[in-house]
Design an enzyme around this catalytic site. Sequence first.
Site, short mmCIF file in Angstrom:
data_model
loop_
_atom_site.label_atom_id
_atom_site.label_comp_id
_atom_site.label_asym_id
_atom_site.label_seq_id
_atom_site.Cartn_x
_atom_site.Cartn_y
_atom_site.Cartn_z
N ALA A 12 0.87 -1.18 0.00
CA ALA A 12 0.00 0.00 0.00
C ALA A 12 0.90 1.23 0.00
O ALA A 12 2.06 1.15 0.40
CB ALA A 12 -0.86 -0.02 1.26
N GLY A 63 0.46 -5.14 0.70
CA GLY A 63 -0.66 -5.08 -0.23
C GLY A 63 -0.29 -5.67 -1.59
O GLY A 63 -1.15 -6.18 -2.31
N GLU A 89 -0.80 -9.19 -1.35
CA GLU A 89 -2.25 -9.42 -1.28
C GLU A 89 -2.89 -9.36 -2.68
O GLU A 89 -3.78 -10.14 -2.99
CB GLU A 89 -2.89 -8.41 -0.32
CG GLU A 89 -2.43 -8.66 1.12
CD GLU A 89 -2.98 -7.65 2.10
OE1 GLU A 89 -2.61 -6.48 2.01
OE2 GLU A 89 -3.79 -8.05 2.96
N GLU A 146 3.89 -5.65 6.97
CA GLU A 146 3.02 -4.72 7.70
C GLU A 146 3.33 -4.66 9.19
O GLU A 146 3.24 -3.59 9.80
CB GLU A 146 1.55 -5.12 7.51
CG GLU A 146 0.96 -4.77 6.16
CD GLU A 146 1.15 -5.86 5.11
OE1 GLU A 146 2.02 -6.74 5.31
OE2 GLU A 146 0.42 -5.85 4.11
C1 3H9 Z 1 0.42 -2.39 3.37
O1 3H9 Z 1 0.64 -2.83 2.28
C2 3H9 Z 1 -0.87 -2.50 4.09
C3 3H9 Z 1 -1.84 -3.36 3.36
O2 3H9 Z 1 -2.00 -4.58 3.98
C4 3H9 Z 1 -3.09 -2.54 3.20
C5 3H9 Z 1 -4.29 -2.89 3.85
C6 3H9 Z 1 -5.52 -2.07 3.64
N1 3H9 Z 1 4.65 3.50 0.11
O3 3H9 Z 1 13.34 1.66 0.80
P1 3H9 Z 1 13.82 2.45 -0.35
C7 3H9 Z 1 9.49 4.88 -0.95
S1 3H9 Z 1 1.59 -1.52 4.22
C8 3H9 Z 1 5.14 4.70 -0.20
O4 3H9 Z 1 14.88 3.46 -0.14
P2 3H9 Z 1 14.98 0.09 -1.53
C9 3H9 Z 1 10.53 5.20 0.12
O5 3H9 Z 1 10.02 6.06 1.09
C10 3H9 Z 1 2.99 -1.50 3.15
N2 3H9 Z 1 6.46 4.92 -0.43
O6 3H9 Z 1 14.27 1.50 -1.58
C11 3H9 Z 1 11.63 5.82 -0.71
O7 3H9 Z 1 11.26 7.17 -0.98
P3 3H9 Z 1 12.37 8.32 -1.06
C12 3H9 Z 1 3.74 -2.78 3.16
C13 3H9 Z 1 7.28 3.88 -0.36
O8 3H9 Z 1 15.23 -0.27 -2.93
C14 3H9 Z 1 11.57 5.05 -2.02
O9 3H9 Z 1 10.26 4.46 -2.05
N3 3H9 Z 1 4.95 -2.63 2.39
C15 3H9 Z 1 6.82 2.60 -0.06
O10 3H9 Z 1 16.08 0.07 -0.54
C16 3H9 Z 1 12.61 3.95 -2.14
O11 3H9 Z 1 12.52 3.14 -0.98
C17 3H9 Z 1 6.11 -2.28 2.96
O12 3H9 Z 1 6.20 -2.07 4.13
C18 3H9 Z 1 5.44 2.42 0.18
N4 3H9 Z 1 4.92 1.21 0.46
O13 3H9 Z 1 13.88 -0.91 -0.92
C19 3H9 Z 1 7.29 -2.19 2.02
N5 3H9 Z 1 7.88 1.75 -0.04
O14 3H9 Z 1 13.25 7.93 -2.19
C20 3H9 Z 1 8.06 -0.95 2.28
C21 3H9 Z 1 8.95 2.50 -0.36
O15 3H9 Z 1 11.56 9.55 -1.25
N6 3H9 Z 1 9.16 -0.75 1.37
N7 3H9 Z 1 8.60 3.77 -0.55
O16 3H9 Z 1 13.09 8.28 0.25
C22 3H9 Z 1 10.33 -1.42 1.45
O17 3H9 Z 1 10.51 -2.33 2.23
C23 3H9 Z 1 11.44 -0.99 0.54
O18 3H9 Z 1 11.14 0.32 0.10
C24 3H9 Z 1 11.67 -1.87 -0.72
C25 3H9 Z 1 12.73 -1.19 -1.63
C26 3H9 Z 1 12.22 -3.23 -0.26
C27 3H9 Z 1 10.42 -2.06 -1.50
#
Ligand code: 3H9
Length: 685
Positions: free
Chosen positions: A63, A102, A105, A125
């Site tokens: 999400a 998400g 999902e 999450e």
């Molecule tokens: C969810 O899904 C809830 C559901 O169940 C819904 C139910 C209703 N959203 O980490 P990085 C941005 S909760 C918005 O440096 P990497 C991040 O801030 C979600 N922005 O890259 C950064 O921005 P900036 C569950 C996001 O290559 C840029 O992307 N998912 C999101 O080292 C690059 O990120 C997670 O918790 C997001 N979801 O790693 C996954 N994700 O450049 C969270 C990232 O401006 N994300 N950004 O600073 C991660 O674990 C890592 O970002 C990922 C890439 C492994 C994907």
Amino acid sequence: MTNPISTRKHGDVLIVESNNPPVNALSAAVRQGLVEAIEQGEADDGVKALVIACEGQTFFAGADITEFGKPPVMPWLPEVVDRIEACSKPVVAAIHGTALGGGLEVALGCHYRVAVPSAKLGTPEVKLGLLPGAGGTQRLPRVAGVEKALQMCATGNPIGAKEAYESGLVDRLIEGDLVPHAVAYAEEVSDVRPLPRSSERQDRVENVDASVFDDFRKANGRKFRGFDAPDANIRAVKVATEKPYGEGVIEERKLFMELMSGGQAKAQQYFFFAERKAAKIDDIPEDTKPRDIKRVGVIGAGTMGGGISMNFLSAGIPVTIVEMGQDALDRGTGVVRNNYEASATKGRFTASQVEQAMGLLNPTLDFDALADCDLIIEAVYENMDVKKEVFGRLDTIAKPGAILASNTSYLNVDEIASSTSRPQDVVGLHFFSPANIMKLLEVVRGAKTAPDVLLTAMRIGKKIRKVPVVAGVCHGFIGNRMLMPRQVEATKLLLEGASPEQIDKVHVEFGMPMGPFQMADLAGVDIGWHRDPNRIENIRDALCAIERWGQKKGAGFYDYDEARRPNPSPVVQDIIEDFAKKQGVERREISTQEIVERTIYPMVNEGAKILEEGMAQRASDVDVVWVYGYGWPVYRGGPMYWADHGEGLQKIVDGLKRNEERMKPEFSFSKLLLDKAEKGERFTR
Ligand code: 3H9
């Protein structure tokens, strides 16, 4: 708003592709686009199956976290996933990069999932204080089995595509080009009916023994201590084994909303962005280019030097490690090997990876061997004269443009830099012990450190999987500087009537992994001790004089049994009382409240001073240091976030004022803290 979802036909397969950089987060536009694409595919008689894929570095990473806390925009993710699953034609998810939260999902809503072997699938999450709230806790156990789902949801750790394939979560591993293979797969399954819908499966959630959940809780008790979300995840997955899908998602939603409105989720989401912000340096020219780091030198093969080396070796960067004597060098190299082998037995490395890493290590007694290193990190004894001598010598050996770094934890990096002819190339790289494990790296920016040196340090930090945070030159930088007032007050409280175990308990109950005295015993009570057993000026000197140096001696502030369990020590109690008497300190009952006010509030005050002096770029960086360097409970965001949102600045100021007299002369107020409290402002957003 441009539509991030595009569609194109390949034969009778509709390819639905998302292009929402950087991580294909499921923003409102993506959700809307997905629903429209499904409807388009369903309405088109020329389409027999659909493939959902993503452009860029990853499949949907979840999400869009930036939307949390804002008014919801329809369609909701749960509806989108349901819509995909309800499609009358087969839908195949084509996964590369990371299918997270998400994103996973959405994949579970698809009827089939194919993935490249390097893909990772997970439900992180819980790390944001949440649970998968779009049917994930109910679909995942139905597809991957209860134990796998429990593990994934409650820990948030992703699994590799191969493991996902073995568990049934992925239907086929794709070698080669993902989308064409996914299209071929979609053609293969286009006539299969009934469609395999995750929510309709019962086979893997029937007859599950409830002890699975209790055992899991018990096994992870320490890890989950203090957190709300892991238990909610466990409960939600359990519901999948007890109730039909339709009832299960209602429970899931209820638990999700409870978590979302709680303080822990807000703190953990704040921290997610805090960590990413820490990587950014505010004031260096945009066109700054990092230097190339092909070989690293490490001076000193002690515990720190060895641990530091391992980070680079594991990242495939060759290391030249230098010591003064053969014995110390052999011992250090042996420790590195042992650490790797211990990790290999835990399954973190394969035997060949261990050999590969060790093959990159060049142990030597020849200081001149550092001449071809691009980055040289000094990890010798913490003494200014020694460090200056090392840097002076390094100056004559290191090639032009090499970065010269000190792993000092307190000393003045500018003074160290002054012993070279190239202070612009000098930077502090403060690793935390054990250096191969701890995530935090304080990057200490000297007065003359060049922008490209600073940028290189941040980049290399990320490359070796650390969380680098910029700190200015001041005694103890960010982390240890904030530790000092805590230690000072904790020690005074001992004299005034508290016991080490009472103070430690308050910190552990607060959520820290250990209290100040447990930490002293672990690190070594003798660190920084003057080594003269006849000079006894404080409790620590008294402990050191009788070799109560901490865990390594089986005794410190506590007595330790063979299993290294701490027990209160009557000897220590006598020493404390003796000192109190000698110093004329009147002993009294000390309350938990006073311990918080005198050992945790002063840390916030010190953090505010650090900000006031520009020694940290932003308050959230201070929080990152404390979460990753000292185990501050992330569900409290970090000391500055906690001060703002947990405790309130005015309450902290009041508490400090109440104790000001007792905390003098060491304590003085941060003007910034007083100002912010008075104006009703915050340090963090
Ligand atoms: C969810 O899904 C809830 C559901 O169940 C819904 C139910 C209703 N959203 O980490 P990085 C941005 S909760 C918005 O440096 P990497 C991040 O801030 C979600 N922005 O890259 C950064 O921005 P900036 C569950 C996001 O290559 C840029 O992307 N998912 C999101 O080292 C690059 O990120 C997670 O918790 C997001 N979801 O790693 C996954 N994700 O450049 C969270 C990232 O401006 N994300 N950004 O600073 C991660 O674990 C890592 O970002 C990922 C890439 C492994 C994907």
